[in-house]
Write a protein that holds these residues in place. Structure first.
Motif, short mmCIF file in Angstrom:
data_model
loop_
_atom_site.label_atom_id
_atom_site.label_comp_id
_atom_site.label_asym_id
_atom_site.label_seq_id
_atom_site.Cartn_x
_atom_site.Cartn_y
_atom_site.Cartn_z
N GLU A 140 0.83 -1.21 0.00
CA GLU A 140 0.00 0.00 0.00
C GLU A 140 0.86 1.25 0.00
O GLU A 140 0.56 2.23 -0.69
CB GLU A 140 -0.91 -0.01 1.23
N LEU A 141 1.97 1.21 0.80
CA LEU A 141 2.86 2.37 0.87
C LEU A 141 3.52 2.63 -0.48
O LEU A 141 3.69 3.79 -0.89
CB LEU A 141 3.93 2.13 1.94
N THR A 142 3.88 1.56 -1.17
CA THR A 142 4.47 1.73 -2.50
C THR A 142 3.49 2.42 -3.44
O THR A 142 3.86 3.32 -4.21
CB THR A 142 4.87 0.36 -3.07
N SER A 143 2.22 2.00 -3.33
CA SER A 143 1.20 2.61 -4.18
C SER A 143 1.00 4.08 -3.83
O SER A 143 0.92 4.95 -4.70
CB SER A 143 -0.12 1.85 -4.03
N VAL A 144 0.93 4.36 -2.51
CA VAL A 144 0.74 5.75 -2.07
C VAL A 144 1.94 6.60 -2.45
O VAL A 144 1.80 7.75 -2.88
CB VAL A 144 0.50 5.78 -0.55
N THR A 145 3.14 6.02 -2.31
CA THR A 145 4.35 6.77 -2.66
C THR A 145 4.36 7.13 -4.14
O THR A 145 4.74 8.24 -4.54
CB THR A 145 5.60 5.94 -2.32
N GLU A 146 3.94 6.17 -4.94
CA GLU A 146 3.89 6.44 -6.38
C GLU A 146 2.89 7.56 -6.69
O GLU A 146 3.16 8.45 -7.51
CB GLU A 146 3.50 5.15 -7.13
N LYS A 147 1.73 7.50 -6.00
CA LYS A 147 0.75 8.56 -6.20
C LYS A 147 1.29 9.91 -5.73
O LYS A 147 1.05 10.95 -6.34
CB LYS A 147 -0.53 8.23 -5.45
N LEU A 148 2.05 9.86 -4.59
CA LEU A 148 2.63 11.09 -4.06
C LEU A 148 3.67 11.66 -5.02
O LEU A 148 3.74 12.88 -5.22
CB LEU A 148 3.25 10.80 -2.69
N ARG A 149 4.47 10.77 -5.62
CA ARG A 149 5.44 11.25 -6.61
C ARG A 149 4.72 11.92 -7.78
O ARG A 149 5.16 12.98 -8.27
CB ARG A 149 6.28 10.07 -7.13
N GLN A 150 3.63 11.29 -8.21
CA GLN A 150 2.86 11.88 -9.31
C GLN A 150 2.29 13.23 -8.90
O GLN A 150 2.30 14.20 -9.67
CB GLN A 150 1.73 10.92 -9.71
#
Length: 532
Positions: free
Chosen positions: A273-283
């Protein structure tokens, strides 16, 4: 509880075995000590009484000899008061010696009858020797007083000396016997104590060996599974969340292993989940950076053109435009300028996190010096004075510290009194365990406080929180220029450093801004500088 019962069971068996052996040894030693104490209680009074008997006999003998000499001199020389006193003294010594002897021997006989009846014969013999010694002493003194000389007196003296030796020899024999008996009992107690201690040590050694064997056995129940868990925890710490522990025991360690596997599964899901959130945060950060670029370039371009064409209208149609037309153009240009300022302030606010730099040691005195030098013209125009005390260094973003100092000085210069030149004092001090700072971003509890004080128009403290809000102003646009973003930027900078900013003041009495930040910053990854 199962594992606990296993450990308690083995420990109880070992403890019981060792306890019985130790108790037996200690009990044996205590019995021997009590026996020895009884021997001492019986022997020491005897020895004490025998020593008193010896002292009484020696006093009788010595005083008898002294009195005999005095009586002899008395017959040969003139009587003197001194000799009379010496004679009287020796007679008293003989009487006190007899009384001491009789009293002591009576106590000794009672003690022998009560504790050692088998020694009655020796006691009677010793008693007869003593009586003989006292009788011969009396006869010798009597002859001396009658001034008897020759063979009779010599015979009595020889008998008296023989009685003295006989009594003292018998007394010494009894004393030696008692002392030997006491030494023998002491030796027996010491020997038995050593044997008991040897037994205790032997049992302790056996208990230690049993404990070692038990620990080896227990390692199968505890050590191996715990080592597996330790290795699994180490791999979790290295970021391997796919680990699972294979422990099938039905005790608490088995339950712990099952809980660990559940935790690893939860961490694995959280990581995904953190990886997904991090990717969204990078975007999101990328989109925010794009917005900043647009706000600082594309949105500014139309505003610049509005300003340019407004100026051209004023110059080209200056003669044809009436007063109302020129007012419209001026209002258009003023609104454009406010929009440009608003965009610039918004970009500055967003850049605090998006374009942040890594933390490094920053000399705050140097920062204050450079900022005041950059704002020298503005300070002179306001007729102001800035007093900067010695400030220390801390871990921070240098450019953001300069922006923080600039905004706070600019705020004090803007909101100055009309009838007094502005005065600003900047000071600092170290504190510990600040409650307002973000403790999760600090690492050693040391903080540094930077204090900005001015003599400006101040504010009502009920607005102490509001003044740090985005686009929040306490005064109208006609009174003071600005967008209400300066203090918002200050707050965002301070919070990014894990600190806190507060304000105090009163109307017409100046304002005080207190910034509290950690002296040292924990290590951060490069991604921390692009979070929003």
């Amino acid at each position: 509880m199962k594992l606990l019962f296993k450990i308690i069971g083995i420990s109880c068996v070992i403890s019981l075995f060792a306890g019985i052996a130790v108790f037996s040894g200690i009990h044996t030693i205590n019995l021997l000590k009590n026996d020895f104490a009884q021997v001492i209680d019986g022997s020491l009074p005897k020895i004490d009484l025998l020593e008193k008997l010896r002292f009484a006999a020696i006093r009788i003998v010595s005083s008898t000899n002294e009195l005999g000499l005095i009586l002899t001199e008395k017959r040969n020389l003139k009587k003197t008061e001194k000799k009379e006193q010496a004679e009287e003294t020796e007679e008293k010594n003989i009487d006190s010696g007899k009384k001491l002897y009789e009293k002591t021997f009576k106590s000794y006989e009672s003690l022998i009858n009560a504790t050692a009846p088998e020694e009655k014969d020796n006691t009677k013999k010793l008693k007869s020797y003593g009586i003989n010694l006292i009788d011969l002493s009396d006869r010798l003194i009597e002859l001396k007083m009658r001034n008897v000389k020759g063979a009779d007196i010599l015979k009595i003296r020889e008998e008296f000396e023989g009685a003295e030796k006989q009594f003292l020899a018998a007394l010494e024999a009894v004393l030696k016997k008692e002392e030997l008996h006491l030494a023998d009992r002491k030796s027996e107690v010491e020997s038995a104590s050593k044997n008991a201690i040897t037994t205790i040590l032997s049992v302790s050694a056996i208990a230690f060996i049993l404990a070692m064997l038990s620990s080896i056995i227990m390692s199968g129940f505890v050590t191996r599974p715990v080592n597996k868990l330790r290795q699994a925890v180490f791999r979790i710490g290295q970021g391997d969340f796919d680990i699972a522990v294979d422990i099938k025991s039905k005790d608490e360690i088995g339950e712990l292993a099952a809980s660990f596997n559940k935790m690893a599964c939860y961490l694995r899901n959280s990581r995904n989940e953190l990886t997904s959130v991090t990717e969204k945060l990078r975007q999101s950060n990328k989109e925010l950076q794009d917005f900043i670029f647009i706000a600082s370039h594309d949105l500014q371009e139309p505003l610049r053109k509005v300003m340019i064409f407004g100026e051209r209208l004023k110059r080209a149609y200056h003669g044809t435009l009436d007063e109302q037309g020129r007012t419209y153009i001026k209002k258009m240009q003023d609104a454009t300028r406010r929009m440009q300022t608003l965009l610039n302030d918004l970009v500055s606010f967003l850049r605090v996190t998006v374009h942040a730099r890594p933390f490094a040691a920053v000399d705050l005195s140097n920062v204050a010096e450079k900022v005041t030098a950059d704002m020298k013209m503005r300070i002179e125009q306001a007729g102001g004075h800035i007093e900067v005390e010695q400030l220390d260094a801390l871990d921070a973003d240098t450019s953001q510290m300069r922006q923080l100092f600039h905004n706070l000085i600019d705020n004090s210069l803007k909101f100055r009194k009309k009838d007094a030149p502005p005065f600003i004092r900047i000071s600092g001090k170290h504190i510990r365990n600040n409650e307002n700072a973000q403790s999760d971003l600090t690492n050693d509890g040391r903080f540094y406080q930077i204090i900005f004080e001015d003599n400006g128009m101040g504010f009502d403290e009920k607005y102490a929180e509001r003044i740090f809000g985005v686009f929040q102003k306490l005064h109208g646009r006609k009174e003071y220029e600005g967008t209400g973003m300066g203090l918002s930027v200050c707050k965002k900078i301070v919070e990014r450093h894990g600190g806190a900013i507060t304000a105090k003041g009163a109307p017409e009495k100046g304002a005080t801004f207190i910034i509290t930040m950690p002296v040292s910053q924990p290590a951060r990854s490069s991604e921390d500088s692009v979070t929003f």
